[in-house]
Design a protein around this motif. Structure first.
Motif, PDB file in Angstrom:
ATOM      1  N   LEU A  57       0.707  -1.379   0.033  1.00 48.15           N
ATOM      2  CA  LEU A  57       0.047  -0.177  -0.078  1.00 48.15           C
ATOM      3  C   LEU A  57       0.937   1.282  -0.002  1.00 48.15           C
ATOM      4  CD1 LEU A  57      -2.339  -1.237   2.758  1.00 48.15           C
ATOM      5  CD2 LEU A  57      -2.577  -1.641   0.256  1.00 48.15           C
ATOM      6  N   THR A  58       0.598   2.044  -0.894  1.00 48.06           N
ATOM      7  CA  THR A  58       1.490   3.266  -0.900  1.00 48.06           C
ATOM      8  C   THR A  58       0.618   4.549  -1.907  1.00 48.06           C
ATOM      9  OG1 THR A  58       3.716   4.055  -2.021  1.00 48.06           O
ATOM     10  CG2 THR A  58       2.352   2.619  -3.469  1.00 48.06           C
ATOM     11  N   ARG A  59       1.549   5.540  -2.167  1.00 51.20           N
ATOM     12  CA  ARG A  59       0.634   6.596  -2.812  1.00 51.20           C
ATOM     13  C   ARG A  59       1.567   7.150  -4.048  1.00 51.20           C
ATOM     14  NH1 ARG A  59      -3.483   8.366  -0.044  1.00 51.20           N
ATOM     15  NH2 ARG A  59      -3.446  10.397  -0.947  1.00 51.20           N
ATOM     16  N   HIS A  60       1.025   7.846  -5.046  1.00 50.91           N
ATOM     17  CA  HIS A  60       1.436   8.254  -6.289  1.00 50.91           C
ATOM     18  C   HIS A  60       0.642   9.247  -6.737  1.00 50.91           C
ATOM     19  CE1 HIS A  60       4.035   8.562  -9.771  1.00 50.91           C
ATOM     20  NE2 HIS A  60       3.100   8.229 -10.592  1.00 50.91           N
ATOM     21  N   ARG A  61       1.616  10.639  -6.971  1.00 50.00           N
ATOM     22  CA  ARG A  61       0.468  11.737  -7.557  1.00 50.00           C
ATOM     23  C   ARG A  61      -0.684  12.011  -6.591  1.00 50.00           C
ATOM     24  NH1 ARG A  61       1.074   9.253 -13.686  1.00 50.00           N
ATOM     25  NH2 ARG A  61       3.234  10.181 -13.931  1.00 50.00           N
ATOM     26  N   LEU A  62      -0.548  11.754  -5.402  1.00 44.95           N
ATOM     27  CA  LEU A  62      -1.709  12.085  -4.448  1.00 44.95           C
ATOM     28  C   LEU A  62      -2.639  10.967  -4.614  1.00 44.95           C
ATOM     29  CD1 LEU A  62      -1.842  16.025  -5.190  1.00 44.95           C
ATOM     30  CD2 LEU A  62      -0.482  14.921  -3.279  1.00 44.95           C
ATOM     31  N   GLN A  63      -2.545  10.165  -4.821  1.00 44.87           N
ATOM     32  CA  GLN A  63      -3.389   8.913  -5.176  1.00 44.87           C
ATOM     33  C   GLN A  63      -3.042   7.650  -4.481  1.00 44.87           C
ATOM     34  OE1 GLN A  63      -4.816   8.312  -9.186  1.00 44.87           O
ATOM     35  NE2 GLN A  63      -6.505   7.314  -8.276  1.00 44.87           N
ATOM     36  N   ARG A  64      -3.923   6.936  -3.817  1.00 49.28           N
ATOM     37  CA  ARG A  64      -3.614   5.761  -3.206  1.00 49.28           C
ATOM     38  C   ARG A  64      -3.226   4.724  -4.176  1.00 49.28           C
ATOM     39  NH1 ARG A  64      -7.673   3.298   0.684  1.00 49.28           N
ATOM     40  NH2 ARG A  64      -9.022   3.567  -1.346  1.00 49.28           N
ATOM     41  N   TRP A  65      -2.338   3.801  -4.242  1.00 49.13           N
ATOM     42  CA  TRP A  65      -1.839   2.776  -5.262  1.00 49.13           C
ATOM     43  C   TRP A  65      -1.620   1.524  -4.420  1.00 49.13           C
ATOM     44  CZ3 TRP A  65       0.018   2.909 -10.490  1.00 49.13           C
ATOM     45  CH2 TRP A  65      -0.255   4.140 -11.223  1.00 49.13           C
ATOM     46  N   GLU A  66      -1.555   0.460  -5.002  1.00 45.26           N
ATOM     47  CA  GLU A  66      -1.255  -0.901  -4.768  1.00 45.26           C
ATOM     48  C   GLU A  66      -0.151  -1.657  -5.735  1.00 45.26           C
ATOM     49  OE1 GLU A  66      -5.203  -2.300  -2.402  1.00 45.26           O
ATOM     50  OE2 GLU A  66      -4.839  -3.257  -4.046  1.00 45.26           O
ATOM     51  N   VAL A  67       0.592  -1.901  -5.066  1.00 46.53           N
ATOM     52  CA  VAL A  67       1.641  -2.697  -5.753  1.00 46.53           C
ATOM     53  C   VAL A  67       1.617  -4.123  -5.408  1.00 46.53           C
ATOM     54  CG1 VAL A  67       4.294  -2.579  -6.559  1.00 46.53           C
ATOM     55  CG2 VAL A  67       3.050  -0.536  -6.010  1.00 46.53           C
ATOM     56  N   ILE A  68       1.660  -5.141  -6.460  1.00 50.16           N
ATOM     57  CA  ILE A  68       1.713  -6.245  -6.143  1.00 50.16           C
ATOM     58  C   ILE A  68       2.994  -7.017  -6.431  1.00 50.16           C
ATOM     59  CG2 ILE A  68       0.687  -8.534  -6.733  1.00 50.16           C
ATOM     60  CD1 ILE A  68      -1.373  -6.666  -5.709  1.00 50.16           C
ATOM     61  N   VAL A  69       3.563  -7.645  -5.287  1.00 55.05           N
ATOM     62  CA  VAL A  69       4.989  -8.242  -5.476  1.00 55.05           C
ATOM     63  C   VAL A  69       4.976  -9.621  -4.935  1.00 55.05           C
ATOM     64  CG1 VAL A  69       6.026  -5.973  -4.933  1.00 55.05           C
ATOM     65  CG2 VAL A  69       5.321  -7.533  -2.948  1.00 55.05           C
ATOM     66  N   GLU A  70       5.970 -10.426  -5.566  1.00 56.69           N
ATOM     67  CA  GLU A  70       6.016 -11.672  -5.170  1.00 56.69           C
ATOM     68  C   GLU A  70       7.714 -12.191  -4.960  1.00 56.69           C
ATOM     69  OE1 GLU A  70       5.872 -16.126  -7.748  1.00 56.69           O
ATOM     70  OE2 GLU A  70       4.169 -14.665  -7.887  1.00 56.69           O
ATOM     71  N   PRO A  71       8.106 -12.230  -3.731  1.00 56.84           N
ATOM     72  CA  PRO A  71       9.497 -12.615  -3.407  1.00 56.84           C
ATOM     73  C   PRO A  71       9.889 -13.764  -4.035  1.00 56.84           C
ATOM     74  CG  PRO A  71       8.095 -12.124  -1.437  1.00 56.84           C
ATOM     75  CD  PRO A  71       6.960 -12.320  -2.657  1.00 56.84           C
ATOM     76  N   LEU A  77      15.063 -11.955  -5.223  1.00 57.56           N
ATOM     77  CA  LEU A  77      14.854 -10.814  -5.737  1.00 57.56           C
ATOM     78  C   LEU A  77      13.192 -10.341  -5.420  1.00 57.56           C
ATOM     79  CD1 LEU A  77      15.866 -11.650  -9.447  1.00 57.56           C
ATOM     80  CD2 LEU A  77      16.536  -9.772  -7.923  1.00 57.56           C
ATOM     81  N   LEU A  78      12.840  -9.360  -5.530  1.00 57.46           N
ATOM     82  CA  LEU A  78      11.453  -8.916  -5.130  1.00 57.46           C
ATOM     83  C   LEU A  78      10.723  -8.679  -6.495  1.00 57.46           C
ATOM     84  CD1 LEU A  78       9.020  -8.427  -3.232  1.00 57.46           C
ATOM     85  CD2 LEU A  78       9.889  -6.069  -2.937  1.00 57.46           C
ATOM     86  N   VAL A  79      10.211  -9.635  -7.033  1.00 56.27           N
ATOM     87  CA  VAL A  79       9.347  -9.619  -8.381  1.00 56.27           C
ATOM     88  C   VAL A  79       8.141  -8.440  -8.168  1.00 56.27           C
ATOM     89  CG1 VAL A  79       8.561 -10.720 -10.276  1.00 56.27           C
ATOM     90  CG2 VAL A  79      10.581 -11.616  -8.835  1.00 56.27           C
ATOM     91  N   VAL A  80       8.114  -7.352  -9.037  1.00 52.31           N
ATOM     92  CA  VAL A  80       6.963  -6.601  -9.069  1.00 52.31           C
ATOM     93  C   VAL A  80       6.153  -7.127 -10.154  1.00 52.31           C
ATOM     94  CG1 VAL A  80       6.353  -4.222  -9.323  1.00 52.31           C
ATOM     95  CG2 VAL A  80       8.348  -4.862  -8.308  1.00 52.31           C
ATOM     96  N   ILE A  81       5.022  -7.601  -9.812  1.00 56.78           N
ATOM     97  CA  ILE A  81       4.027  -8.087 -10.829  1.00 56.78           C
ATOM     98  C   ILE A  81       3.087  -6.981 -11.717  1.00 56.78           C
ATOM     99  CG2 ILE A  81       2.168  -9.684 -11.214  1.00 56.78           C
ATOM    100  CD1 ILE A  81       4.620 -10.806 -10.032  1.00 56.78           C
ATOM    101  N   THR A  82       2.479  -6.338 -10.900  1.00 56.66           N
ATOM    102  CA  THR A  82       1.741  -4.729 -11.147  1.00 56.66           C
ATOM    103  C   THR A  82       1.749  -3.842 -10.171  1.00 56.66           C
ATOM    104  OG1 THR A  82      -0.100  -4.495 -12.616  1.00 56.66           O
ATOM    105  CG2 THR A  82      -0.260  -5.682 -10.704  1.00 56.66           C
ATOM    106  N   ALA A  83       1.190  -2.800 -10.708  1.00 54.07           N
ATOM    107  CA  ALA A  83       0.825  -1.722  -9.834  1.00 54.07           C
ATOM    108  C   ALA A  83      -0.232  -0.754 -10.450  1.00 54.07           C
ATOM    109  CB  ALA A  83       2.255  -0.668  -9.722  1.00 54.07           C
ATOM    110  N   TYR A  84      -1.272  -0.441  -9.582  1.00 51.89           N
ATOM    111  CA  TYR A  84      -2.346   0.322  -9.984  1.00 51.89           C
ATOM    112  C   TYR A  84      -3.037   1.308  -8.902  1.00 51.89           C
ATOM    113  CZ  TYR A  84      -4.147  -3.668  -7.396  1.00 51.89           C
ATOM    114  OH  TYR A  84      -4.112  -4.632  -6.511  1.00 51.89           O
ATOM    115  N   PRO A  85      -3.524   2.212  -9.447  1.00 58.71           N
ATOM    116  CA  PRO A  85      -4.162   3.177  -8.683  1.00 58.71           C
ATOM    117  C   PRO A  85      -5.562   2.580  -8.073  1.00 58.71           C
ATOM    118  CG  PRO A  85      -4.621   4.003 -10.766  1.00 58.71           C
ATOM    119  CD  PRO A  85      -3.679   2.761 -10.695  1.00 58.71           C
ATOM    120  N   ILE A  86      -5.678   3.015  -6.684  1.00 57.89           N
ATOM    121  CA  ILE A  86      -7.022   2.705  -6.023  1.00 57.89           C
ATOM    122  C   ILE A  86      -8.143   3.881  -6.214  1.00 57.89           C
ATOM    123  CG2 ILE A  86      -8.111   1.905  -4.027  1.00 57.89           C
ATOM    124  CD1 ILE A  86      -6.142   0.178  -5.107  1.00 57.89           C
ATOM    125  N   SER A  87      -9.050   3.647  -6.814  1.00 58.00           N
ATOM    126  CA  SER A  87     -10.202   4.538  -6.950  1.00 58.00           C
ATOM    127  C   SER A  87     -11.025   4.655  -5.840  1.00 58.00           C
ATOM    128  CB  SER A  87     -11.061   4.437  -8.315  1.00 58.00           C
ATOM    129  OG  SER A  87     -11.625   3.201  -8.327  1.00 58.00           O
TER     130      SER A  87
END
Length: 88
Positions: A57-71, A77-87
């Motif tokens: 759970l994070t923020r980007h451009r004043l909006q909440r985002w979720e980043v999906i990771v898989e160790p 390595l921390l593999v980043v699967i996707t990232a998307y804003p939360i509306s």
């Protein structure tokens, strides 16, 4: 359950970007630098619905985002699967 502390060991591993993420970065107009900043600003994490994956759970451009990771413990390595804003 959302956890704010402590961060797991994999949090300090180098990150790896998947082809899926690279496409989403283009679609959602964010860069690798933006992604790294989002991870640095992360506030909490929780288990994802997919086993062995986590939602950051994070923020980007004043909006909440979720980043999906898989160790990846074998490659450490921390593999980043996707990232998307939360509306909403």
């Amino acid at each position: 359950m959302v956890r704010t502390r402590p961060w797991p060991d994999w949090w300090e591993w180098d990150i790896d970007l998947t082809p899926h993420l690279l496409k989403r970065m283009e679609d959602r107009d964010f860069s690798e630098v933006d992604l790294r900043e989002m991870l640095q600003r992360a506030k909490a994490y929780r288990k994802d619905v997919v086993e062995e994956r986590w939602v950051i759970l994070t923020r980007h451009r004043l909006q909440r985002w979720e980043v999906i990771v898989e160790p990846d413990p074998i490659e450490r390595l921390l593999v980043v699967i996707t990232a998307y804003p939360i509306s909403g």
